[in-house]
Design an enzyme around this catalytic site. Structure first.
Site, PDB file in Angstrom:
ATOM      1  N   SER A 220      18.725 -18.710 -28.705  1.00 10.83           N
ATOM      2  CA  SER A 220      17.301 -18.590 -28.402  1.00 10.83           C
ATOM      3  C   SER A 220      17.111 -18.211 -26.930  1.00 10.83           C
ATOM      4  O   SER A 220      17.599 -17.174 -26.487  1.00 10.83           O
ATOM      5  CB  SER A 220      16.592 -19.901 -28.757  1.00 10.83           C
ATOM      6  OG  SER A 220      15.194 -19.759 -28.705  1.00 10.83           O
ATOM      7  N   ASP A 346      12.079 -14.388 -38.517  1.00  9.45           N
ATOM      8  CA  ASP A 346      11.971 -15.365 -37.443  1.00  9.45           C
ATOM      9  C   ASP A 346      10.612 -15.241 -36.748  1.00  9.45           C
ATOM     10  O   ASP A 346      10.324 -14.225 -36.119  1.00  9.45           O
ATOM     11  CB  ASP A 346      13.107 -15.138 -36.436  1.00  9.45           C
ATOM     12  CG  ASP A 346      13.156 -16.172 -35.332  1.00  9.45           C
ATOM     13  OD1 ASP A 346      12.232 -17.001 -35.225  1.00  9.45           O
ATOM     14  OD2 ASP A 346      14.135 -16.145 -34.554  1.00  9.45           O
ATOM     15  N   HIS A 375      14.409 -19.353 -37.389  1.00  5.19           N
ATOM     16  CA  HIS A 375      14.822 -19.447 -35.992  1.00  5.19           C
ATOM     17  C   HIS A 375      15.875 -20.542 -35.863  1.00  5.19           C
ATOM     18  O   HIS A 375      15.590 -21.723 -36.055  1.00  5.19           O
ATOM     19  CB  HIS A 375      13.616 -19.755 -35.113  1.00  5.19           C
ATOM     20  CG  HIS A 375      13.912 -19.708 -33.642  1.00  5.19           C
ATOM     21  ND1 HIS A 375      14.157 -18.524 -32.977  1.00  5.19           N
ATOM     22  CD2 HIS A 375      14.038 -20.686 -32.712  1.00  5.19           C
ATOM     23  CE1 HIS A 375      14.387 -18.776 -31.698  1.00  5.19           C
ATOM     24  NE2 HIS A 375      14.343 -20.086 -31.513  1.00  5.19           N
TER      25      HIS A 375
END
Length: 411
Positions: A220, A346, A375
């Site tokens: 991320s 996502d 995600h």
């Protein structure tokens, strides 16, 4: 079609066996109820195998990298079977932290100093019991970068360390300033656009083990930071290769998606409160520079970044910061092999913002795009506690680069 039929029969059989053990005979004594459930299960299996389970899209900027991945990291070309009862993006994202296990890891802590007088906490897993690489000086090292508010305690980080342990590798986790319990010595936290702390960590780790193969993996925001670093530095890095997972490619698009009502309710507001809590612990360091009362009233990540992050790092506007933070604009300058896993569903990283055309222009870049996974989700199997698709990609890619990376230069 033959593979599809085989998959259908296998999934139908698993569902039948599961129902046989779970359904109470008294309730379905006539057999009609069970027949309806089995009929529905077969119909669902048909839909799942035809519309949900798909091979990822592999986008590379060079035929050599593509062949290398197909030969040594075959998971990126195999069908990804999301968990049959949880394949929707938000469900995958929300459930992973609760479903997946947290393998026990004993860290060795190290505080290193920065040029501005600050400090960074590194958590080491030395893997001194490695049988594959008993010499610590040449034991492969993987630097791990957690997400926005994450630390070395995140389940996805612990899984990567567990997999690295199996391979005999050493890991070190880069905890962003002020996130892992250490004190802030200067009025500075972190941002995914500013790569100075990451550069400090990379050079420190490499100086300790200059003869060890050195890789990095970012998740991320950690992946955004890693890509921004690689885009700035090009080939002049001691890293041999890198991998990123669920990166937000365009910060504007990410913010817009997360501000949609349902996404704001499920994700944005919670992450904003986490950010506020993180900086409020060090409030005394910022009160002379930033209106902290205004920061604590932020209702979204964008508002937090506008009132805190962009101000702290000297940007004139939030747009200036978000432009600088977006790794899509630096992808063309990446100079080492990088694999980037994203799911096109996502909500943190909308599919329209994934830089497919840019990736095609860089022979060092490979995008692996699954249809589902959310995600940092990528759940698979009936009860995905021990492993995810993301874990398998990480393990195979790390092993491929350590053991066969030299082949890329010969292709």
């Amino acid at each position: 079609m033959q593979r599809l039929a085989m998959d259908l029969r296998m999934l139908s059989r698993e569902l039948s066996l599961y129902l046989e053990h779970q359904v109470q005979v008294g309730f379905f004594g006539s057999g009609v109820g069970l027949s309806l459930i089995l009929g529905f299960s077969v119909a669902y299996a048909c839909y799942y195998l035809s519309s949900i389970a798909k091979k990822p899209q592999l986008v590379t900027g060079g035929e050599s990298f593509s062949r290398f991945l197909q030969d040594h990291c075959p998971v990126v070309t195999e069908t990804y079977y999301p968990t049959v009862w949880c394949w929707e993006s938000r469900g995958q994202t929300l459930l992973r932290p609760f479903i997946t296990s947290k393998p026990p890891v004993q860290y060795r802590n190290e505080l290193i100093k920065t040029s501005d007088g600050g400090q960074i906490l590194l958590d080491w897993f030395d893997n001194d019991n490695s049988k594959s690489y008993m010499d610590a000086s040449t034991r492969p090292t993987i630097l791990l970068l957690p997400g926005l508010t994450g630390t070395s305690k995140e389940s996805y980080i612990l899984h990567m360390i567990h997999l690295s342990e199996e391979l005999g590798y050493r890991c070190v986790v880069f905890n962003n300033r002020g996130t892992a319990g250490e004190n802030l010595l200067t009025p500075r936290t972190y941002s995914c656009a500013n790569t100075e702390d990451l550069e400090t960590v990379i050079h420190h780790v490499h100086s300790l083990y200059p003869s060890a193969p050195f890789l990095a993996a970012g998740v991320s925001m950690g992946g955004m930071l890693l890509l921004n670093y690689l885009g700035k530095i090009g080939r002049k890095t001691p890293l041999k290769a890198a991998a990123t997972f669920s990166v937000g490619w365009n910060t504007f698009a990410c913010s817009e998606s997360l501000e949609k009502p349902l996404n704001w309710l499920l994700f944005n507001y919670y992450l904003t409160t986490c950010l506020q809590s993180s900086v409020n612990k060090h409030r005394h360091m910022f009160v002379k520079l930033i209106d902290m009362d205004h920061v604590m009233k932020a209702k979204s990540i964008r508002e937090f970044d506008k009132r805190f992050t962009s101000v702290l790092f000297g940007y004139q506007t939030i747009d200036d910061y978000y432009t600088d933070a977006s790794p899509n604009r630096r992808l063309k300058s990446v100079g080492i092999p990088v694999l980037c896993l994203n799911s096109v569903d996502d909500v943190f990283s909308p599919s329209h913002a994934i830089p497919i055309e840019t990736a095609k222009q860089n022979p060092n870049v490979a995008l692996v795009l699954t249809s589902y996974g959310g995600h940092i989700g990528f759940l698979e199997g009936i009860w995905p506690r021990q492993s995810t698709y993301m874990d398998r990609v990480f393990k195979q890619f790390a092993q491929a680069m350590i053991e066969h990376g030299h082949e890329l230069s010969n292709m």
